[in-house]
Design a protein around this motif. Sequence first.
Motif, mmCIF file in Angstrom:
data_model
loop_
_atom_site.group_PDB
_atom_site.id
_atom_site.type_symbol
_atom_site.label_atom_id
_atom_site.label_comp_id
_atom_site.label_asym_id
_atom_site.label_seq_id
_atom_site.Cartn_x
_atom_site.Cartn_y
_atom_site.Cartn_z
ATOM 1 N N LYS A 120 29.384 -18.263 19.298
ATOM 2 C CA LYS A 120 28.603 -17.085 18.922
ATOM 3 C C LYS A 120 29.340 -15.772 19.164
ATOM 4 O O LYS A 120 28.744 -14.687 19.113
ATOM 5 C CB LYS A 120 27.264 -17.072 19.674
ATOM 6 C CG LYS A 120 26.369 -18.252 19.338
ATOM 7 C CD LYS A 120 25.041 -18.141 20.051
ATOM 8 C CE LYS A 120 24.130 -19.321 19.701
ATOM 9 N NZ LYS A 120 22.814 -19.227 20.370
ATOM 10 N N ARG A 121 30.623 -15.832 19.415
ATOM 11 C CA ARG A 121 31.417 -14.618 19.605
ATOM 12 C C ARG A 121 32.693 -14.729 18.795
ATOM 13 O O ARG A 121 33.294 -15.806 18.704
ATOM 14 C CB ARG A 121 31.749 -14.409 21.079
ATOM 15 C CG ARG A 121 32.641 -13.192 21.324
ATOM 16 C CD ARG A 121 32.741 -12.867 22.788
ATOM 17 N NE ARG A 121 33.662 -11.761 23.015
ATOM 18 C CZ ARG A 121 33.759 -11.084 24.138
ATOM 19 N NH1 ARG A 121 32.982 -11.410 25.155
ATOM 20 N NH2 ARG A 121 34.603 -10.092 24.262
ATOM 21 N N LYS A 125 36.400 -14.681 18.120
ATOM 22 C CA LYS A 125 37.563 -14.904 18.971
ATOM 23 C C LYS A 125 38.839 -14.549 18.214
ATOM 24 O O LYS A 125 39.049 -14.991 17.084
ATOM 25 C CB LYS A 125 37.605 -16.376 19.392
ATOM 26 C CG LYS A 125 38.827 -16.764 20.217
ATOM 27 C CD LYS A 125 38.798 -18.250 20.525
ATOM 28 C CE LYS A 125 40.029 -18.674 21.325
ATOM 29 N NZ LYS A 125 40.008 -20.134 21.582
ATOM 30 N N TYR A 142 31.668 -5.273 23.290
ATOM 31 C CA TYR A 142 32.242 -6.436 23.971
ATOM 32 C C TYR A 142 32.670 -6.178 25.412
ATOM 33 O O TYR A 142 32.931 -7.113 26.152
ATOM 34 C CB TYR A 142 33.430 -6.966 23.170
ATOM 35 C CG TYR A 142 33.014 -7.597 21.866
ATOM 36 C CD1 TYR A 142 32.334 -8.807 21.845
ATOM 37 C CD2 TYR A 142 33.269 -6.972 20.653
ATOM 38 C CE1 TYR A 142 31.916 -9.385 20.662
ATOM 39 C CE2 TYR A 142 32.862 -7.539 19.453
ATOM 40 C CZ TYR A 142 32.191 -8.748 19.471
ATOM 41 O OH TYR A 142 31.786 -9.310 18.282
#
Length: 222
Positions: free
Chosen positions: A28-29, A31, A135
């Motif tokens: 879900k992030r 990279k 972030y």
Amino acid sequence: MKTYKSYYIGVDVGGGSVKFGIFADDNKRKKLIDKFSIKTQFREKNAEKLLTKDMLDAIDSYCKDNKVGMTNISLKGIGYAIPGPVVNNKVLRAVNINWNKNYNIVKATKERFGNKTKCVVFNDANAAALGEFKYDLNSKYKSMCLFTLGTAVGVGIIIDGKLVEGKSGAARGYPGGLREHPRDDDGPHRLAAAEGLRSLLRAGLPALPPVRARLQPALGRA
């Protein structure tokens, strides 16, 4: 080599080079899995169209090389960070790369990669501020300013979790904020940034302690 279903590319357009970051969905992030760059070619005429072609060619070549399993089909989004004012995804101008007219880079991108590839465009300082806020700083701060030091100096501003773009579509459009300063012997980046920091502080916007500490020696000379 691990492959992903969805890939995204961040494109940082600068006066000296264009930097590409390849991102993939990971828990879900997004990279960062790879990066590369090309030299910015300065043109006297049709600079916006020719540099856009250079960037799209570079992305196309990267997809064909398939170094990280990315293809034109799995490429879901491209985001551009432009050194100039941007309104409604259109670049109004970008002096450092000789873009002097309202240019629709989104249209050119979709003509190459199709309508399924999402495309967004931001002023570069605004893009940097949003990235850092989302972030790194979101859990600790609700307001911040971020200085970008490159061919020009810019600042991105977040207040109460929202980006302040100004009427011009760029971070420098913020009243009392920092304008872009050309790099020359009489205007070092630190002094230019200090000028902007001083005006921001006078306007009542608090600066993060690391920013204030780094620029404090120059504040007395700005």
